[in-house]
Design an enzyme around this catalytic site. Sequence first.
Site, short mmCIF file in Angstrom:
data_model
loop_
_atom_site.label_atom_id
_atom_site.label_comp_id
_atom_site.label_asym_id
_atom_site.label_seq_id
_atom_site.Cartn_x
_atom_site.Cartn_y
_atom_site.Cartn_z
N LYS A 74 0.79 -1.20 0.01
CA LYS A 74 0.05 -0.21 0.07
C LYS A 74 0.96 1.18 0.00
O LYS A 74 1.97 1.21 0.71
CB LYS A 74 -0.84 -0.06 1.28
CG LYS A 74 -2.00 1.10 1.05
CD LYS A 74 -2.66 0.94 2.54
CE LYS A 74 -3.76 2.19 2.62
NZ LYS A 74 -4.76 2.14 3.48
N SER A 112 -9.80 -0.09 6.93
CA SER A 112 -9.15 0.02 5.63
C SER A 112 -8.53 -1.21 5.33
O SER A 112 -8.25 -1.27 3.93
CB SER A 112 -8.39 1.08 5.74
OG SER A 112 -9.03 2.33 5.37
N SER A 116 -9.58 2.17 2.91
CA SER A 116 -8.96 2.79 1.81
C SER A 116 -7.75 1.91 1.23
O SER A 116 -7.01 2.41 0.42
CB SER A 116 -7.90 3.91 2.62
OG SER A 116 -7.26 3.43 3.56
N1 GLN Z 1 -13.01 4.72 6.25
C1 GLN Z 1 -12.48 5.21 7.35
C2 GLN Z 1 -12.04 6.59 7.05
O1 GLN Z 1 -12.17 7.03 6.21
C3 GLN Z 1 -11.39 4.23 7.65
C4 GLN Z 1 -10.13 4.44 6.98
C5 GLN Z 1 -8.88 3.91 7.38
O2 GLN Z 1 -9.02 2.71 8.08
N2 GLN Z 1 -7.73 4.05 6.90
O3 GLN Z 1 -11.46 7.32 7.81
#
Ligand code: GLN
Length: 502
Positions: free
Chosen positions: A78, A177, A153
Amino acid sequence: MSAIHEWGVAETARQIQTKQVSSVEVTQALIQRCEAHADLGAFVHFAPEAALASAKAADARVSAGDAAPLLGVPLAHKDVFVTADAPTTAGSRMLAGYQSPFNATVVQRLIDAGTISLGKLNCDEFAMGSGNENSAYGPVKNPWDTSRVPGGSSGGSAAAVAAGLVAGATGTDTGGSIRQPASFCGITGIKPTYGLCSRFGMVAFASSLDQAGPMAKTALDCAALLGHMTGPDLDHDSTSLDVPGVDYLAALSQPRAGATADKPLLGLRVGLPAEFFGAGLSPDVNEAVQAALKQLADMGATLVDISLPRTELSIPVYYIIAPAEASSNLSRFDGVRYGHRAKDYDDLGDMYQRSRTEGFGPEVQRRILIGTYVLSHGYYDAYYLQAQKIRRLIAQDFQAAFAKCDVIAGPVAPTVAWGIGEKSNDPVANYLADIFTLSTSLAGLPGMSMPAGFGAAGMPVGLQLVGNYLTESTLLHTAHSFQQTTDWHRRSPSLTPSGAAA
Ligand code: GLN
């Protein structure tokens, strides 16, 4: 025999180590597949030449008798993990062209285990998002239906694994995410206990929540990767946990005490939080989840009703704490030492303003504004402090639940993957979709997603398993046992190569 791109981590490692195939052959096969499916947008930095050079070196080590456990296995990372051999953008224009002089600890440990890398995977900007639509480098497409999001994400990681572009991938999870994209793309992913993986070299989003983890086809592959990602790193990350390493692969084959061959989960108490099965859960997801729960029961697990009464509050609490930490972490990107600097400006203030306006996308700007507001004098007590108190209560709710069960199970997300563009103008709709993953992160608990069937439009549905602190072995063992008796994790999307007629 199955095709190379279907092998995953453990099988690829075995094939290379036993010289059935070379790392170069595996890498070539995957490079071809990455090129054929470049339209998925999974990579922000694709590095075939570097991967082949590493594969050659790995083959030389195999010939010399080197038995590094994951020697020659092609992964990709990532793009929030900094890497010395490739640029890192965190999905942001702010970091375009940034080259780190060192590897993130997680990446370095995977290299030490012998893995090689095909490049860097797309993600929401600074990992803020649930659909991978907030990347400055374009959306990622879900391999099961390219008109839909892969989740976020870690959307590039999930899409790359689901499409068989890599044997496995790294992801990060701050509020879901790893788990949510794994669920949306029909793969397996685990977010370990907070602190189990070092955050050193992970571009920071919300430091008290950020955690790295593996994303792969199976629990077995996640176990194979996780064992080489964890471990104390106190010189670099003071919040990394100083606990002994665990052989997760060994834990998978260890039968549960008192269990039998046809009831491998005998004695396991699986808690079902009432709040995870309420009105917000879409019926197709519920159906797949219920079938998976029945399967766990058939395997000997006892299903028990539990309550996580503050589940709903996890959304406002998370969307105060995470932006607060983000606003602080992202203040370093001001165009002076770090990040994009605007070309034209009048004075220092103007330079800051233009650099940050040009460098950050709309969702990141929104979070910086919210975070700055909730931390500001006069509002700190009303928002940030209150949120911290409720965070503590959420963690206590889990402890009360774990008095009645060993693992908690439920849906990962209320729906299957939505269409690209469907929610992109509605930030709150995106936030609401995180309801089942946020509380685990707020409590710092380990959680995972494993393929559990299909819902609306034939899209994958994941089952979430949450454990108490440092019970990754129990989660992986439960998921692995489930995967011994189901084949959801073996299903893969039928992909049309880009350029070919649909
Ligand atoms: N969807 C969540 C956010 O937008 C979690 C994102 C994540 O875990 N990096 O913050």
